[in-house]
Scaffold this motif. Structure first.
Motif, PDB file in Angstrom:
ATOM      1  N   GLN A  28       0.834  -1.201   0.000  1.00 59.60           N
ATOM      2  CA  GLN A  28       0.000   0.000   0.000  1.00 59.60           C
ATOM      3  C   GLN A  28       0.868   1.250   0.000  1.00 59.60           C
ATOM      4  OE1 GLN A  28      -3.278   0.024  -0.188  1.00 59.60           O
ATOM      5  NE2 GLN A  28      -3.614  -2.182   0.088  1.00 59.60           N
ATOM      6  N   PRO A  29       0.496   2.277  -0.790  1.00 62.90           N
ATOM      7  CA  PRO A  29       1.189   3.568  -0.703  1.00 62.90           C
ATOM      8  C   PRO A  29       0.954   4.186   0.669  1.00 62.90           C
ATOM      9  CG  PRO A  29      -0.132   3.404  -2.708  1.00 62.90           C
ATOM     10  CD  PRO A  29      -0.549   2.271  -1.831  1.00 62.90           C
ATOM     11  N   VAL A  30       2.005   4.688   1.279  1.00 56.73           N
ATOM     12  CA  VAL A  30       1.854   5.271   2.607  1.00 56.73           C
ATOM     13  C   VAL A  30       0.913   6.472   2.571  1.00 56.73           C
ATOM     14  CG1 VAL A  30       3.886   6.760   2.390  1.00 56.73           C
ATOM     15  CG2 VAL A  30       3.086   6.067   4.654  1.00 56.73           C
ATOM     16  N   GLN A  31       0.871   7.191   1.427  1.00 50.77           N
ATOM     17  CA  GLN A  31      -0.051   8.323   1.314  1.00 50.77           C
ATOM     18  C   GLN A  31      -1.510   7.869   1.417  1.00 50.77           C
ATOM     19  OE1 GLN A  31       2.511   7.668  -0.752  1.00 50.77           O
ATOM     20  NE2 GLN A  31       3.340   9.535  -1.702  1.00 50.77           N
ATOM     21  N   ASP A  32      -1.801   6.677   0.878  1.00 48.21           N
ATOM     22  CA  ASP A  32      -3.166   6.161   0.968  1.00 48.21           C
ATOM     23  C   ASP A  32      -3.522   5.811   2.406  1.00 48.21           C
ATOM     24  OD1 ASP A  32      -3.299   6.478  -1.728  1.00 48.21           O
ATOM     25  OD2 ASP A  32      -3.364   4.332  -2.226  1.00 48.21           O
ATOM     26  N   LEU A  33      -2.558   5.273   3.140  1.00 44.81           N
ATOM     27  CA  LEU A  33      -2.817   4.910   4.537  1.00 44.81           C
ATOM     28  C   LEU A  33      -3.054   6.155   5.390  1.00 44.81           C
ATOM     29  CD1 LEU A  33      -0.183   2.065   5.102  1.00 44.81           C
ATOM     30  CD2 LEU A  33      -2.573   1.870   4.373  1.00 44.81           C
ATOM     31  N   LEU A  34      -2.377   7.244   5.050  1.00 48.39           N
ATOM     32  CA  LEU A  34      -2.505   8.477   5.841  1.00 48.39           C
ATOM     33  C   LEU A  34      -3.628   9.380   5.352  1.00 48.39           C
ATOM     34  CD1 LEU A  34       1.252   9.426   6.369  1.00 48.39           C
ATOM     35  CD2 LEU A  34      -0.366   8.554   8.075  1.00 48.39           C
ATOM     36  N   TYR A  35      -4.271   9.003   4.245  1.00 46.87           N
ATOM     37  CA  TYR A  35      -5.344   9.851   3.714  1.00 46.87           C
ATOM     38  C   TYR A  35      -6.497   9.950   4.721  1.00 46.87           C
ATOM     39  CZ  TYR A  35      -9.298  11.445   0.976  1.00 46.87           C
ATOM     40  OH  TYR A  35     -10.394  12.141   0.534  1.00 46.87           O
ATOM     41  N   GLY A  36      -6.945  11.163   4.980  1.00 46.88           N
ATOM     42  CA  GLY A  36      -8.093  11.363   5.852  1.00 46.88           C
ATOM     43  C   GLY A  36      -7.753  11.618   7.311  1.00 46.88           C
ATOM     44  N   PHE A  37      -6.450  11.552   7.664  1.00 45.10           N
ATOM     45  CA  PHE A  37      -6.083  11.842   9.055  1.00 45.10           C
ATOM     46  C   PHE A  37      -6.064  13.354   9.281  1.00 45.10           C
ATOM     47  CE2 PHE A  37      -4.886   7.471   9.068  1.00 45.10           C
ATOM     48  CZ  PHE A  37      -5.031   7.070  10.396  1.00 45.10           C
ATOM     49  N   GLU A  38      -6.382  13.744  10.508  1.00 42.00           N
ATOM     50  CA  GLU A  38      -6.468  15.161  10.830  1.00 42.00           C
ATOM     51  C   GLU A  38      -6.170  15.393  12.299  1.00 42.00           C
ATOM     52  OE1 GLU A  38     -10.517  16.334  10.092  1.00 42.00           O
ATOM     53  OE2 GLU A  38     -11.282  15.330  11.880  1.00 42.00           O
ATOM     54  N   VAL A  39      -5.916  16.657  12.623  1.00 42.35           N
ATOM     55  CA  VAL A  39      -5.810  17.106  14.014  1.00 42.35           C
ATOM     56  C   VAL A  39      -6.895  18.141  14.243  1.00 42.35           C
ATOM     57  CG1 VAL A  39      -4.405  18.299  15.738  1.00 42.35           C
ATOM     58  CG2 VAL A  39      -3.332  16.658  14.188  1.00 42.35           C
ATOM     59  N   THR A  40      -7.639  17.970  15.328  1.00 43.95           N
ATOM     60  CA  THR A  40      -8.698  18.911  15.665  1.00 43.95           C
ATOM     61  C   THR A  40      -8.685  19.179  17.170  1.00 43.95           C
ATOM     62  OG1 THR A  40     -11.104  19.318  15.600  1.00 43.95           O
ATOM     63  CG2 THR A  40     -10.400  17.043  15.950  1.00 43.95           C
ATOM     64  N   ASP A  41      -9.227  20.314  17.581  1.00 41.76           N
ATOM     65  CA  ASP A  41      -9.346  20.583  19.013  1.00 41.76           C
ATOM     66  C   ASP A  41     -10.776  20.364  19.505  1.00 41.76           C
ATOM     67  OD1 ASP A  41     -10.892  23.104  18.634  1.00 41.76           O
ATOM     68  OD2 ASP A  41      -9.007  23.799  17.774  1.00 41.76           O
ATOM     69  N   ASN A  42     -11.650  19.908  18.601  1.00 37.60           N
ATOM     70  CA  ASN A  42     -13.052  19.665  18.949  1.00 37.60           C
ATOM     71  C   ASN A  42     -13.522  18.422  18.194  1.00 37.60           C
ATOM     72  OD1 ASN A  42     -15.828  19.640  19.329  1.00 37.60           O
ATOM     73  ND2 ASN A  42     -16.061  21.861  19.109  1.00 37.60           N
ATOM     74  N   LEU A  43     -13.876  17.380  18.912  1.00 42.17           N
ATOM     75  CA  LEU A  43     -14.278  16.122  18.282  1.00 42.17           C
ATOM     76  C   LEU A  43     -15.581  16.236  17.507  1.00 42.17           C
ATOM     77  CD1 LEU A  43     -13.331  13.545  21.079  1.00 42.17           C
ATOM     78  CD2 LEU A  43     -12.166  13.947  18.891  1.00 42.17           C
ATOM     79  N   GLU A  44     -16.324  17.307  17.740  1.00 39.21           N
ATOM     80  CA  GLU A  44     -17.565  17.528  17.001  1.00 39.21           C
ATOM     81  C   GLU A  44     -17.336  18.315  15.711  1.00 39.21           C
ATOM     82  OE1 GLU A  44     -20.372  16.094  17.973  1.00 39.21           O
ATOM     83  OE2 GLU A  44     -19.238  15.264  19.652  1.00 39.21           O
ATOM     84  N   MET A  45     -16.105  18.742  15.500  1.00 49.12           N
ATOM     85  CA  MET A  45     -15.777  19.545  14.330  1.00 49.12           C
ATOM     86  C   MET A  45     -14.636  18.890  13.555  1.00 49.12           C
ATOM     87  SD  MET A  45     -17.850  22.171  14.600  1.00 49.12           S
ATOM     88  CE  MET A  45     -17.122  23.453  13.579  1.00 49.12           C
TER      89      MET A  45
END
Length: 219
Positions: free
Chosen positions: A135-152
């Motif tokens: 698997q391309p590592v970019q595909d595995l990391l697709y969709g990851f994010e950092v947020t300070d609010n789990l509802e946002m």
């Protein structure tokens, strides 16, 4: 005598006429009845066809929905309370893999550029492919994010935009792993959450894994 004959002829004419009307009326009634029956049969046929079309449409919609999800069901439990140093296990409709959050650091600027928000958060992570296919590592990391609010929603990875950030690329074979950095913008907050976007986990395409990062531990 002639008068009686005339009257008799008139009566005969009336009787014949009456019989003709009755037969004509009977024939007309039969024709109307046959027409009504034909119309009713056609209507019943149309209604049946419409019902079959509706059923087929419903079946098609269900098939399409099944096609979207692919009938996938994750076999790995959610991990919602991970911290720095923990490894999260992902079971997705793409493959299975692991991510270890090694460290987190908050900076006000990167490469002389200040964030238009509060700052940046840089995550040191290790990604391991535990699936059976490369698997391309970019595909595995697709969709990851950092947020300070789990509802946002939050912000995703910008590592490829900075030369000083260790951007991860390439293919990962079975049981292969790579270490690098994930960087994104953040608002000022007491804690942050590193996760796979809720739109993906909410659709059932993956189990849910969340790391909590206290701001004090990332400075």
């Amino acid at each position: 005598m002639k008068k009686s004959l005339v009257v008799l002829l008139v009566l005969i004419t009336l009787i014949i006429s009456s019989c003709s009307n009755e037969e004509g009326s009977s024939s007309l009634n039969e024709e109307e009845q046959n027409l009504d029956e034909t119309i009713e049969e056609n209507n019943n046929g149309d209604e049946k066809e419409e019902e079959e079309e509706i059923e087929n449409d419903n079946d098609s919609s269900e098939d399409e929905l099944e096609g979207v999800s692919g009938g996938f069901e994750t076999q790995t439990e959610d991990q919602l309370d991970l911290i720095i140093g923990d490894t999260g296990k992902f079971d997705t409709d793409l493959t299975t893999f692991e991510i270890t959050l090694e460290n987190a650091k908050i900076q006000q600027e990167v490469e002389g550029k200040k964030s238009e928000l509060y700052g940046y958060i840089i995550l040191d992570i290790t990604v391991k492919n535990t699936g059976e296919t490369s698997q391309p590592v970019q595909d595995l990391l697709y969709g990851f994010e950092v947020t300070d609010n789990l509802e946002m929603t939050g912000y995703q990875n910008y590592s490829e935009s900075y030369e000083s950030i260790d951007h991860m690329t390439g293919e990962l074979g079975e049981d292969e792993k790579v270490s690098g950095q994930f960087i994104t913008k953040i608002y000022e907050a007491e804690e942050y959450y590193f996760r796979l976007r809720s739109g993906i986990t909410g659709s059932g395409a993956s189990n849910e894994v969340i790391w909590t990062i206290p701001a004090e531990e990332a400075r």
